[in-house]
Design an enzyme around this catalytic site. Structure first.
Site, PDB file in Angstrom:
ATOM      1  N   SER A 202       5.158  -4.961  -1.120  1.00 17.17           N
ATOM      2  CA  SER A 202       5.630  -6.089  -1.917  1.00 17.17           C
ATOM      3  C   SER A 202       4.738  -7.297  -1.679  1.00 17.17           C
ATOM      4  O   SER A 202       3.842  -7.271  -0.838  1.00 17.17           O
ATOM      5  CB  SER A 202       7.082  -6.419  -1.564  1.00 17.17           C
ATOM      6  OG  SER A 202       7.113  -7.029  -0.292  1.00 17.17           O
ATOM      7  N   LYS A 203       5.021  -8.355  -2.415  1.00 18.69           N
ATOM      8  CA  LYS A 203       4.180  -9.558  -2.376  1.00 18.69           C
ATOM      9  C   LYS A 203       3.999 -10.112  -0.968  1.00 18.69           C
ATOM     10  O   LYS A 203       2.976 -10.695  -0.651  1.00 18.69           O
ATOM     11  CB  LYS A 203       4.789 -10.644  -3.273  1.00 18.69           C
ATOM     12  CG  LYS A 203       4.571 -10.378  -4.733  1.00 18.69           C
ATOM     13  CD  LYS A 203       4.754 -11.652  -5.538  1.00 18.69           C
ATOM     14  CE  LYS A 203       4.281 -11.529  -6.970  1.00 18.69           C
ATOM     15  NZ  LYS A 203       4.587 -10.295  -7.655  1.00 18.69           N
ATOM     16  N   ARG A 204       5.021  -9.911  -0.119  1.00 17.55           N
ATOM     17  CA  ARG A 204       4.873 -10.502   1.207  1.00 17.55           C
ATOM     18  C   ARG A 204       3.798  -9.800   2.045  1.00 17.55           C
ATOM     19  O   ARG A 204       3.350 -10.322   3.061  1.00 17.55           O
ATOM     20  CB  ARG A 204       6.231 -10.568   1.928  1.00 17.55           C
ATOM     21  CG  ARG A 204       6.670  -9.330   2.596  1.00 17.55           C
ATOM     22  CD  ARG A 204       8.128  -9.366   2.993  1.00 17.55           C
ATOM     23  NE  ARG A 204       8.638  -8.019   3.016  1.00 17.55           N
ATOM     24  CZ  ARG A 204       8.527  -7.200   4.046  1.00 17.55           C
ATOM     25  NH1 ARG A 204       7.956  -7.624   5.154  1.00 17.55           N
ATOM     26  NH2 ARG A 204       8.976  -5.966   3.982  1.00 17.55           N
TER      27      ARG A 204
END
Ligand code: GLU
Length: 425
Positions: A202-204
């Site tokens: 994911s984006k993190r």
């Protein structure tokens, strides 16, 4: 004659093209190429609220940027609504679907559905445990599980190669194929891509869209090479391969059924390798967009290539080049306090720089090999100081850094004017 291989990807334009979809695109594309088949692009945009035109464009641009051009399409589901309705009505007529509060529902038969997945092997589901499901919503748009079957059938898709998150949808889809008396495609469900910490990517964890990676200066060759190794391995164990070589070696059966880990470190390493090994003219051209902020007219094209060649050894991503070459531009160089204090402001360094300023008058700036030789002579002359004690302050004064590209190349590029100016500190 064997049936033509027809494969597809069917992204929903609810976000920029995700690396997971890009990997699916790559494997489908390679399978098509390898089998002289067709790779079809279909945009699944029936979720009117969440679909956006800018994402459709991003999907096209991203696929093209990594060299995965489609042979047919793009088809858009939003332009095919009548087709889904007609098929739904057909099922209503044959008693296999029914109208329900404005919508149309499929009557899920109670049976055991078996299919042999190319990657996962034999799979078996009991549809008796599944509810009837909506195939046409009250707003007239089809549900995913219905539209995907109608389209795959109508488009003659022979192999459905997609993420394993769709395995649980497959029995419902098979039930629809069977209700329509259509031939089943072969299914190949690829394992998921996980982040290094084994959670969903994911984006993190960093970038997740192909366009973000490309924007940051990942080369399409490196990116595609890396994607291909997510869950697939080359027969000879040699990982660095061109798309063409990977395609020749590609086999669906060799896809791993366990999750693939998206190792950012490996991607960076690979990208650095491609940056170092592609022709320098090519890298210089691709670096142009990251060099826009610099006064490029200070150098000729040939000098720019020499500059790129001198710094590329330390780059993991092409966007790092902006900073890597910054000291070549402008008259003065920014020297940070720490370097000034520890490297330049000592008596020994001041003495070295004084001597070097004198020596710099005699450097043959247009002849890099000669500069190399001359630097050697200078170091000799400065004995008993060690080479490092000599070259450190020179490098710091000329570049503001304590390490980096070859000094002879740097001096040749900077030229007499900048070198003399930077030494008069
Ligand atoms: N629109 C679906 C998705 O993006 C397509 C899945 C499929 O390939 O059947 O996940």
């Amino acid at each position: 004659m064997e049936k033509e291989v027809r494969v597809r990807i069917a992204p929903s334009p609810t976000g920029n093209l995700h690396v997971g979809t890009a990997r699916a695109a790559l494997f489908n594309w390679m399978y098509a190429r390898k089998n002289n088949g067709k790779f079809i692009l279909r945009i699944e945009d029936t979720d009117l609220e969440r679909s956006e035109e800018r994402y459709v464009r991003n999907i096209f641009d991203s696929l093209r940027s990594i060299g995965l051009e489609w042979d047919e399409g793009p088809y858009k589901q939003s332009e095919r609504l009548d087709i889904y309705k007609n098929y739904a009505e057909k099922l209503v007529k044959s008693g296999q679907a029914y109208h329900f509060e404005g919508a149309i529902k499929f009557k899920t038969p109670s049976k055991t559905v078996k299919f042999n997945d190319i990657i996962k092997g034999e799979l078996e589901f009991d549809t008796g445990l599944m509810d009837d499901f909506v195939i046409i919503k009250s707003n007239g748009t089809p549900s995913y599980n219905f539209a995907v079957v109608i389209d795959d059938m109508e488009m003659g898709i022979t192999h459905v190669i997609r993420g394993e998150d769709h395995i649980s949808n497959t029995p419902r889809q098979i039930a629809v194929y069977e209700a329509l008396g259509a031939e089943l495609p072969q299914f190949a469900h690829m394992s998921m891509i996980l982040a290094p910490d084994r959670t969903k990517l994911s984006k993190r964890h960093g970038a997740t869209a192909v366009s973000e990676f490309i924007e940051q200066g990942y080369l399409s060759e490196a990116f595609v090479n890396f994607l291909a190794l997510l869950g697939w391995s080359p027969s000879d164990g040699e990982e660095i391969k061109s798309l063409q070589q990977i395609t020749e070696d590609f086999e669906l059966g060799r896809l791993s059924s366990s999750p693939a880990i998206f190792e950012f470190d490996k991607l960076n390493w690979m990208n650095g390798l491609y940056i170092r090994t592609l022709p320098v003219a090519e890298i210089t051209q691709r670096a142009a967009k990251y060099l826009k902020g610099h006064e490029l007219t200070e150098y000729s094209q040939e000098q720019l290539e020499t500059m790129v060649d001198a710094v590329r050894g330390n780059l993991a991503k092409l966007d790092e080049i902006t900073e890597a070459v910054s000291y070549f531009f402008g008259g003065d160089v920014v020297i940070d306090e720490e370097i000034r204090k520890t490297v330049l402001d000592t008596e020994e360094s001041r003495n070295v720089l004084l001597k070097f300023a004198e020596f710099a008058q005699k450097i043959d700036y247009n002849n890099p090999e000669k500069i190399h030789e001359q630097l050697g002579e200078f170091r000799q002359k400065m004995k008993p100081l060690k080479p490092k004690q000599v070259m450190w302050p020179v490098r710091a004064a000329l570049t503001g850094r304590t390490h980096g590209a070859d000094m002879a190349v740097i001096i040749g590029l900077l030229g007499r004017g900048k070198v003399i100016r930077r030494l008069s500190i």
